[in-house]
Design an enzyme around this catalytic site. Structure first.
Site, PDB file in Angstrom:
ATOM      1  N   SER A  64       1.263  -0.875   0.278  1.00 21.23           N
ATOM      2  CA  SER A  64      -0.014   0.073  -0.380  1.00 21.23           C
ATOM      3  C   SER A  64       1.059   1.115   0.364  1.00 21.23           C
ATOM      4  O   SER A  64       1.599   0.995   0.564  1.00 21.23           O
ATOM      5  CB  SER A  64      -0.821   0.203   1.125  1.00 21.23           C
ATOM      6  OG  SER A  64      -0.865   1.158   1.395  1.00 21.23           O
ATOM      7  N   TYR A 101      -1.219  -1.505  10.290  1.00 17.11           N
ATOM      8  CA  TYR A 101      -1.572  -1.452   8.969  1.00 17.11           C
ATOM      9  C   TYR A 101      -0.686  -1.002   8.026  1.00 17.11           C
ATOM     10  O   TYR A 101      -0.289  -2.030   7.066  1.00 17.11           O
ATOM     11  CB  TYR A 101      -3.026  -0.372   8.412  1.00 17.11           C
ATOM     12  CG  TYR A 101      -3.634  -0.878   6.723  1.00 17.11           C
ATOM     13  CD1 TYR A 101      -3.883  -2.244   5.945  1.00 17.11           C
ATOM     14  CD2 TYR A 101      -3.069   0.190   6.078  1.00 17.11           C
ATOM     15  CE1 TYR A 101      -4.343  -2.467   4.523  1.00 17.11           C
ATOM     16  CE2 TYR A 101      -3.688   0.061   4.440  1.00 17.11           C
ATOM     17  CZ  TYR A 101      -3.558  -1.620   3.867  1.00 17.11           C
ATOM     18  OH  TYR A 101      -4.068  -1.777   2.705  1.00 17.11           O
ATOM     19  N   LYS A 105       2.018  -3.415   6.102  1.00 18.54           N
ATOM     20  CA  LYS A 105       2.568  -3.017   4.288  1.00 18.54           C
ATOM     21  C   LYS A 105       3.976  -2.482   4.916  1.00 18.54           C
ATOM     22  O   LYS A 105       4.420  -3.078   3.229  1.00 18.54           O
ATOM     23  CB  LYS A 105       1.267  -2.140   3.872  1.00 18.54           C
ATOM     24  CG  LYS A 105       0.107  -2.555   3.940  1.00 18.54           C
ATOM     25  CD  LYS A 105       0.490  -3.545   3.087  1.00 18.54           C
ATOM     26  CE  LYS A 105      -1.627  -3.945   2.679  1.00 18.54           C
ATOM     27  NZ  LYS A 105      -1.980  -5.216   1.708  1.00 18.54           N
TER      28      LYS A 105
HETATM   29  N1  NAP Z   1      -8.571  -0.177  -2.207  1.00 16.02           N
HETATM   30  C1  NAP Z   1      -7.573   0.971  -1.865  1.00 16.02           C
HETATM   31  O1  NAP Z   1      -7.415   1.605  -1.513  1.00 16.02           O
HETATM   32  C2  NAP Z   1      -6.345  -0.285  -1.409  1.00 16.02           C
HETATM   33  C3  NAP Z   1      -4.349   0.935  -1.384  1.00 16.02           C
HETATM   34  C4  NAP Z   1      -4.054   0.185  -0.588  1.00 16.02           C
HETATM   35  C5  NAP Z   1      -3.744  -1.640  -0.864  1.00 16.02           C
HETATM   36  N2  NAP Z   1      -4.702  -1.865  -1.254  1.00 16.02           N
HETATM   37  C6  NAP Z   1      -4.891  -3.147  -1.117  1.00 16.02           C
HETATM   38  O2  NAP Z   1      -4.905  -3.678  -1.984  1.00 16.02           O
HETATM   39  C7  NAP Z   1      -5.804  -4.919  -1.221  1.00 16.02           C
HETATM   40  C8  NAP Z   1      -7.006  -5.782  -1.697  1.00 16.02           C
HETATM   41  O3  NAP Z   1      -7.943  -5.018  -0.681  1.00 16.02           O
HETATM   42  P1  NAP Z   1      -8.812  -4.108  -1.834  1.00 16.02           P
HETATM   43  O4  NAP Z   1      -8.704  -2.780  -1.961  1.00 16.02           O
HETATM   44  O5  NAP Z   1      -9.155  -4.667  -3.027  1.00 16.02           O
HETATM   45  O6  NAP Z   1     -10.182  -4.701  -0.804  1.00 16.02           O
HETATM   46  P2  NAP Z   1     -11.718  -5.575  -0.504  1.00 16.02           P
HETATM   47  O7  NAP Z   1     -12.570  -5.179  -2.355  1.00 16.02           O
HETATM   48  O8  NAP Z   1     -12.267  -5.222   0.523  1.00 16.02           O
HETATM   49  O9  NAP Z   1     -10.917  -7.073  -0.828  1.00 16.02           O
HETATM   50  C9  NAP Z   1     -10.411  -7.566   0.175  1.00 16.02           C
HETATM   51  C10 NAP Z   1     -10.353  -8.871  -0.086  1.00 16.02           C
HETATM   52  O10 NAP Z   1      -9.540  -9.925   0.763  1.00 16.02           O
HETATM   53  C11 NAP Z   1     -10.378 -11.126   1.706  1.00 16.02           C
HETATM   54  N3  NAP Z   1     -10.529 -10.967   2.816  1.00 16.02           N
HETATM   55  C12 NAP Z   1     -10.541 -10.337   3.466  1.00 16.02           C
HETATM   56  N4  NAP Z   1      -9.844 -10.963   4.761  1.00 16.02           N
HETATM   57  C13 NAP Z   1      -9.169 -12.202   4.150  1.00 16.02           C
HETATM   58  C14 NAP Z   1      -8.538 -13.372   5.394  1.00 16.02           C
HETATM   59  N5  NAP Z   1      -8.868 -13.406   6.440  1.00 16.02           N
HETATM   60  N6  NAP Z   1      -8.444 -14.558   4.421  1.00 16.02           N
HETATM   61  C15 NAP Z   1      -8.518 -14.072   3.058  1.00 16.02           C
HETATM   62  N7  NAP Z   1      -9.601 -13.749   2.059  1.00 16.02           N
HETATM   63  C16 NAP Z   1      -9.824 -12.060   2.673  1.00 16.02           C
HETATM   64  C17 NAP Z   1     -11.294 -10.262   1.031  1.00 16.02           C
HETATM   65  O11 NAP Z   1     -12.604 -11.392   0.629  1.00 16.02           O
HETATM   66  P3  NAP Z   1     -13.691 -12.278   2.097  1.00 16.02           P
HETATM   67  O12 NAP Z   1     -14.576 -10.877   2.839  1.00 16.02           O
HETATM   68  O13 NAP Z   1     -14.635 -13.180   1.310  1.00 16.02           O
HETATM   69  O14 NAP Z   1     -13.037 -12.744   2.967  1.00 16.02           O
HETATM   70  C18 NAP Z   1     -11.801 -10.137  -0.115  1.00 16.02           C
HETATM   71  O15 NAP Z   1     -11.673 -10.637  -1.483  1.00 16.02           O
HETATM   72  C19 NAP Z   1      -5.259  -5.494   0.477  1.00 16.02           C
HETATM   73  O16 NAP Z   1      -4.243  -6.162   0.617  1.00 16.02           O
HETATM   74  C20 NAP Z   1      -5.286  -4.136   0.678  1.00 16.02           C
HETATM   75  O17 NAP Z   1      -5.014  -3.984   1.806  1.00 16.02           O
HETATM   76  C21 NAP Z   1      -6.065  -1.324  -1.045  1.00 16.02           C
END
Ligand code: NAP
Length: 261
Positions: free
Chosen positions: A147, A160, A164
């Site tokens: 991130s 967090y 990261k």
């Molecule tokens: N969106 C942003 O602005 C942003 C920015 C920087 C980094 N990120 C990173 O990008 C990655 C993806 O996030 P996203 O933004 O796409 O969020 P998201 O749409 O909320 O998706 C999160 C995914 O992780 C799964 N998950 C959550 N807890 C889990 C666990 N304990 N075991 C296995 N799967 C799990 C969820 O499915 P279930 O609920 O079915 O488990 C879902 O598929 C993350 O690592 C996040 O930190 C996101």
């Protein structure tokens, strides 16, 4: 350059957190590039829908429920993928969480453990299990998701940010150690991307207020908009393919220029 180097034809990819957001866009991107994709997260019904969509693109897909913070489930996941497809060519460690808002003065040990178990420990040991398979089969690619917070702390999500930052270092450590086995390890650090995790920043305001505040955020991002999951998937395909054959241990910041201003 030969564009077929971007192809993932016939490869076996495992994407964690693939039920929505960045993971889902990545899984669909890989399928469009020709890979068979195992999609995993905790909730099977959501994954079954994604797998159906992937199969519609003419490749195979297997949905597997797995809590990446649980070490026994990680080992089972790898066994299942190898049992079904024989190998793992590409692993994307995308599942991540940021469940609590607390300053370092107030953060509780349990919350620390939840974040670290998924974002760091699970990512490391799933990579270890997958890279043992990759080593046996002549190589592979691992892509971690960090991130922008790895570089710049965000108020009240300290655990967090710390997890990261460690993911960036896991990427470097494994890249150096695994290169001899033809395994490349890279990382993507997204800035703001419109997904459920991102929207949880506004858990305590109305939808209308959230829209207003997002519009303000977009104005502060040099490219003028908040990222969409598809805007991350292209880099995932690059890192998963032979097009990136000279790149390892690197983290690509995909943030619309946010870090620069
Ligand atoms: N969106 C942003 O602005 C942003 C920015 C920087 C980094 N990120 C990173 O990008 C990655 C993806 O996030 P996203 O933004 O796409 O969020 P998201 O749409 O909320 O998706 C999160 C995914 O992780 C799964 N998950 C959550 N807890 C889990 C666990 N304990 N075991 C296995 N799967 C799990 C969820 O499915 P279930 O609920 O079915 O488990 C879902 O598929 C993350 O690592 C996040 O930190 C996101």
């Amino acid at each position: 350059m030969d564009l077929s180097r971007f192809s993932l034809e016939g490869k076996v990819a495992l994407v964690t957190g693939a039920s929505r957001g960045i993971g889902k866009a990545t899984a669909l991107g890989f399928a469009n590039a020709g890979a068979n994709v195992v999609v995993t997260s905790r909730k099977l019904p959501d994954l079954e829908l994604v797998a159906e969509e992937i199969r519609g693109l003419g490749v195979k897909s297997l949905p597997v429920a797995c809590h990446v913070g649980r070490m026994d489930q990680i080992q089972e996941l790898v066994k299942t993928v190898v049992g079904e497809f024989g190998t793992i060519d590409i692993l994307v460690n995308n599942a991540g969480t940021s469940p609590v808002l607390a300053s370092s003065l107030d953060l509780e040990e349990r919350a620390w453990d939840v974040v670290m178990n998924l974002n760091l420990k699970g990512l490391f040991f799933l990579s270890q299990a997958a890279s043992r398979v990759m080593k046996e089969h002549g190589g592979g690619k691992i892509i971690n998701v960090a991130s922008i917070d790895a570089y710049k702390p965000e108020y009240h999500v300290g655990a967090y940010s710390i997890s990261k930052a460690a993911v960036v270092m896991v990427t470097k450590v494994m890249a150096v150690e695994l290169a001899q086995y033809n395994i490349r390890v890279n990382c993507i650090a997204p800035g703001a991307v419109e997904t459920r995790i991102y929207d949880s920043h506004w858990f305590d305001v109305s939808e209308e207020q959230m829209k207003k505040e997002k519009a303000e955020v977009a104005k502060r991002i040099p490219v003028g908009h908040i990222g969409q999951p598809d805007e991350v998937a292209g880099a995932m395909i690059y890192l998963a393919s032979d097009a990136s054959s000279y790149l390892t241990g690197e983290t690509i910041l995909i943030d619309g220029g946010s870090f620069l201003v």
